[in-house]
Design a protein around this motif. Sequence first.
Motif, short mmCIF file in Angstrom:
data_model
loop_
_atom_site.label_atom_id
_atom_site.label_comp_id
_atom_site.label_asym_id
_atom_site.label_seq_id
_atom_site.Cartn_x
_atom_site.Cartn_y
_atom_site.Cartn_z
N ALA A 189 0.83 -1.20 0.00
CA ALA A 189 0.00 0.00 0.00
C ALA A 189 0.86 1.25 0.00
N GLY A 190 0.50 2.20 -0.86
CA GLY A 190 1.23 3.45 -0.94
C GLY A 190 2.44 3.40 -1.83
N PRO A 222 1.94 3.75 5.50
CA PRO A 222 0.71 3.13 4.98
C PRO A 222 -0.52 3.77 5.59
N TYR A 227 -4.23 -1.36 8.88
CA TYR A 227 -3.29 -1.78 7.83
C TYR A 227 -2.78 -3.20 8.11
N HIS A 231 4.86 -2.74 4.45
CA HIS A 231 5.16 -1.43 3.87
C HIS A 231 6.64 -1.16 4.07
N THR A 255 5.42 -2.33 9.21
CA THR A 255 6.00 -1.17 8.53
C THR A 255 7.49 -1.12 8.81
#
Length: 504
Positions: A189-190, A222, A227, A231, A255
């Motif tokens: 994501a992102g 993210p 989430y 990431h 993350t």
Amino acid sequence: MVQRRADAADPANDAIRLGIAWFDQAGNRLPDGAGSSFTAVADLKGTTVASGRVERQTTLGRQAGAGTLVVAPRAARYARPFVRVFGPDPVTDIEVLQLDDVSNASVFAPLAADALARLTALESGHLAVRVAALESAVQTPLCLTFASRGDAAAATIPAQVTTLALRGRMQAGDGRGGDYLRVATPPPAGQGFRSRDGAYWASVRPLDLALGGQPSVADPGPAWSGYRRLHDTFRVAVNDYPADAQFGSNLYGVTEAVVGAVEVPAASDAGNHSVGVAGYARTSSSSQGGVGLFGGAFAGANGQPPGAASIWGANTLVSNCAHHVDPWGFTDVIAYGIELDFNIRKQKDGSDVNVPVRGLYFIGDSDTNGLAICTVIEVDQIGINRGIPWKTVLVTNDGAAQVALDIGATAKTPNAGSQPINLRAIGPGGAGRAGLIQLSPLGDLVLSPHRGSGVNVVDTAGSVALQAAAGLFKVNADGSGARPVTYGPSDSAGAGYRALRVPN
């Protein structure tokens, strides 16, 4: 063309490098290394304000020839000039940083005298092949350019296109564009998007070319709420280490700012030491140290409920399986949680050195001990969910040390005994038992077995005290050597009791 606006602190070492950076067809910088990712044109040393405007020129080309001073690497398709300024002082101005295409600039003799030479030159340039290549690229391009990510997401992109160049994120020129690569699976994501035709595109973050600066990647992260994927802001994977083999399996919210991953192939037998992330620090200072690896964890909020928030300065995981959640493992492997190697050498003249070594050093600058459990080292079961214990907690091999365990006093003040060694057991009824081994302030070795609900530590005035003895032992009562304490015959101390005999 560059010029010092002020003299640098150390002009000899605060140099100025002028060079050319090389990129491939997709706009990616070539692999690192002089002569590959860049070519240094000039290294200016000792440049001061008095040097005035300093100009350097060079000529670069595809192949060596008359007037070509710099030859591009074989894999290069694009070039950019750069200026790298060394030193902490921003005292250098760049007046001209320019790359001109002079491949078609020529001075010809009169046509009649030069016609044959010109035709020969055109033929040697392989124009037919070059034009065919250009026409092919126009008809079936490998890269397309869009003004924004929204424009790219709304487009139907031909299958032969492998890379995209975005001029911006929301609109062209907003400074948030970049290169994107076609990938088979959805990117984290992102870090990408999906075009109208269903293709996935992942962001390609180029390496920072500001070699003398301190590059920073501002990543908003993210969608933090809910989430549940990986990431990675910056990821380097050697030999296609899969993302789903990382912690979290790309199924849970993890993350990570920087990831280094290495996949060692089964055929590897070259004795390589493959490392995911390595940190090295070498200090040439006589007073300042260096840290090879550092991990800092800081709490930014209170735990709710108490104890719910945890922080780790470092956390390692070793497993004998190919994936950290695999239910089955491989045998005949050795697992090390952390290995600490110390190679202390003598001086060059053969004399010894004064280098105190601390394998593990625990210290802090706290103003409280937490008013709760504050344990330096705590060992729990290796099979915490299955009740599987370790075989041995601490082993010192023969000859490994002159002192196996050195325990200090309870305080740094007079009349302080040693820090005790606490021994715990579980009685027949399940109740806890505790005993102590301790040195008294007078130097007496005190052995205190469990006594009721607490532990009774006594001052034995120079002897060894066992308050709940079962069996025989030796004492040195008068300095003539340790002699055994024996026991008398049955009922020698009354019905049902034996008497202990202690020698003079």
